[in-house]
Design an enzyme around this catalytic site. Structure first.
Site, PDB file in Angstrom:
ATOM      1  N   LYS A 190      38.517  47.513  44.619  1.00 38.71           N
ATOM      2  CA  LYS A 190      38.579  47.097  43.487  1.00 38.71           C
ATOM      3  C   LYS A 190      38.021  45.620  43.218  1.00 38.71           C
ATOM      4  O   LYS A 190      38.552  44.722  44.287  1.00 38.71           O
ATOM      5  CB  LYS A 190      39.660  47.062  42.740  1.00 38.71           C
ATOM      6  CG  LYS A 190      39.912  46.533  41.101  1.00 38.71           C
ATOM      7  CD  LYS A 190      41.222  46.991  40.285  1.00 38.71           C
ATOM      8  CE  LYS A 190      42.148  46.020  40.696  1.00 38.71           C
ATOM      9  NZ  LYS A 190      42.033  44.536  40.208  1.00 38.71           N
ATOM     10  N   ASP A 197      36.725  45.403  37.932  1.00 33.78           N
ATOM     11  CA  ASP A 197      37.903  45.294  37.076  1.00 33.78           C
ATOM     12  C   ASP A 197      37.683  43.870  36.214  1.00 33.78           C
ATOM     13  O   ASP A 197      38.367  42.841  36.546  1.00 33.78           O
ATOM     14  CB  ASP A 197      39.243  45.088  37.674  1.00 33.78           C
ATOM     15  CG  ASP A 197      40.470  45.379  36.968  1.00 33.78           C
ATOM     16  OD1 ASP A 197      40.393  45.501  35.683  1.00 33.78           O
ATOM     17  OD2 ASP A 197      41.480  44.921  37.551  1.00 33.78           O
ATOM     18  N   LYS A 233      38.004  43.478  33.012  1.00 36.85           N
ATOM     19  CA  LYS A 233      38.874  43.682  31.727  1.00 36.85           C
ATOM     20  C   LYS A 233      38.258  42.641  30.670  1.00 36.85           C
ATOM     21  O   LYS A 233      38.939  41.771  30.093  1.00 36.85           O
ATOM     22  CB  LYS A 233      40.403  42.738  32.014  1.00 36.85           C
ATOM     23  CG  LYS A 233      41.069  43.630  32.950  1.00 36.85           C
ATOM     24  CD  LYS A 233      42.543  43.144  33.165  1.00 36.85           C
ATOM     25  CE  LYS A 233      43.222  43.866  34.185  1.00 36.85           C
ATOM     26  NZ  LYS A 233      43.136  43.672  35.553  1.00 36.85           N
ATOM     27  N   ASP A 242      36.176  40.891  23.997  1.00 33.60           N
ATOM     28  CA  ASP A 242      35.456  39.741  23.058  1.00 33.60           C
ATOM     29  C   ASP A 242      35.100  40.494  21.900  1.00 33.60           C
ATOM     30  O   ASP A 242      35.549  41.875  21.575  1.00 33.60           O
ATOM     31  CB  ASP A 242      34.403  39.399  23.974  1.00 33.60           C
ATOM     32  CG  ASP A 242      33.887  37.743  23.502  1.00 33.60           C
ATOM     33  OD1 ASP A 242      33.820  37.545  22.289  1.00 33.60           O
ATOM     34  OD2 ASP A 242      33.842  36.963  24.384  1.00 33.60           O
ATOM     35  N   THR A 249      50.581  45.647  33.788  1.00 34.58           N
ATOM     36  CA  THR A 249      51.814  46.171  34.531  1.00 34.58           C
ATOM     37  C   THR A 249      52.450  44.942  34.709  1.00 34.58           C
ATOM     38  O   THR A 249      53.572  44.825  35.176  1.00 34.58           O
ATOM     39  CB  THR A 249      51.410  46.841  35.675  1.00 34.58           C
ATOM     40  OG1 THR A 249      50.332  45.842  36.343  1.00 34.58           O
ATOM     41  CG2 THR A 249      50.779  47.954  35.418  1.00 34.58           C
ATOM     42  N   ARG A 286      48.120  43.579  46.844  1.00 42.80           N
ATOM     43  CA  ARG A 286      48.933  42.776  47.976  1.00 42.80           C
ATOM     44  C   ARG A 286      49.765  43.708  48.997  1.00 42.80           C
ATOM     45  O   ARG A 286      50.140  43.295  50.295  1.00 42.80           O
ATOM     46  CB  ARG A 286      49.934  41.947  47.392  1.00 42.80           C
ATOM     47  CG  ARG A 286      49.159  40.590  46.591  1.00 42.80           C
ATOM     48  CD  ARG A 286      50.085  40.000  45.528  1.00 42.80           C
ATOM     49  NE  ARG A 286      50.058  40.784  44.350  1.00 42.80           N
ATOM     50  CZ  ARG A 286      50.642  40.144  43.502  1.00 42.80           C
ATOM     51  NH1 ARG A 286      51.080  39.119  43.268  1.00 42.80           N
ATOM     52  NH2 ARG A 286      50.782  41.181  42.398  1.00 42.80           N
TER      53      ARG A 286
END
Ligand code: C5P
Length: 237
Positions: free
Chosen positions: A37, A64, A66, A69, A123, A213
């Site tokens: 990603k 990704d 996101k 607009d 999340t 992570r």
């Protein structure tokens, strides 16, 4: 997707500042996963070059960005990145029905364009964070509402947390469910609020898991990825 191997269902988030660091991580994880990603941090530093470089090595890219607009601007952005070869691209479902429809129309018009995923509720947001933005529904209710909007716009991919995955699986059997906020037992949640283990997300019906992570900041990223793949495999049985 029960017959698809965990290797093709684990997406590693390359949340690093530049191309050399990203490609070094891809190298450390070689052959373990199929998907990487690319998020805003890396994409804004490197642009489409990084998508091309990761793809050249035989991997699939989830872009990704996101997008959120007005419909015309999002449709243009979808067209701009669609030719770059990403397999998945995110838009914010909160952009509303017209924006989602414009994004889907733009993606569908590009041969070999990305599968659009609608991000429902991040999340990192719990009920208090959501309420602070003026949304008084629970995260679960809001996820289901936004998922319905995305589905009506023709989008067949959703990003949500593991807490909603079972309800989404039942409501949208034809949509790909992509689940971040994954933490192996005992791992640090960091800024994530709605988290679950790889095994429970898979058992509840997730198609893809997004992990950053817990893999990329591990002392041994390959071993951390392998442990998650093993947990995913066991959860399928
Ligand atoms: O490091 P960690 O595993 O928390 O990374 C999760 C990744 O998934 C991040 O790149 C984040 O941008 C992304 N993501 C998320 N929640 C969403 C959508 C995407 O955490 N709703």
């Amino acid at each position: 997707m029960a017959d698809v191997s965990p290797r093709e269902r684990l997406i590693v988030a390359l949340d690093v500042p530049d191309g050399p660091k990203a490609l070094a991580m891809v190298q450390r994880l070689r052959n373990l996963v199929q998907w990487f990603k690319v998020g805003l941090e890396l994409y804004l530093a490197e642009g489409n070059r990084i998508v091309e470089k990761v793809r050249e090595q035989g991997y699939s890219v989830f872009l990704d960005l996101k997008l959120h607009d007005i419909p015309n601007t999002v449709a243009g952005a979808v067209r701009s990145v669609s030719a770059g070869g990403a397999g998945m691209l995110t838009v914010h479902a909160a952009g509303g029905p017209a924006m989602l429809a414009a994004a889907q129309e733009a993606a569908a018009a590009v041969a070999g364009g990305p599968k659009l995923l609608a991000v429902t509720v991040l999340t990192s947001m719990d009920a208090a964070q959501l309420a602070a933005t003026g949304v008084c529904s629970s995260p679960g209710e809001q996820v289901l509402r936004l998922a319905e909007l995305a589905h009506e716009a023709g989008i067949r991919g959703l990003v949500a947390s593991s807490q909603e995955v079972a309800r989404l699986r039942a409501a949208h059997p034809d949509s790909a469910l992509v689940i971040p906020g994954i933490r192996p037992a005992g791992a640090n949640a960091g800024d994530q609020k709605r988290v679950a283990t790889p095994a429970s997300a898979i058992a509840d019906g997730a198609d893809y898991l997004v992990v950053g992570r817990p893999i990329t900041q591990a002392a041994d990223p390959a071993a951390a990825a392998q442990a998650i793949l093993d947990e995913m495999e066991a959860a399928k049985r």
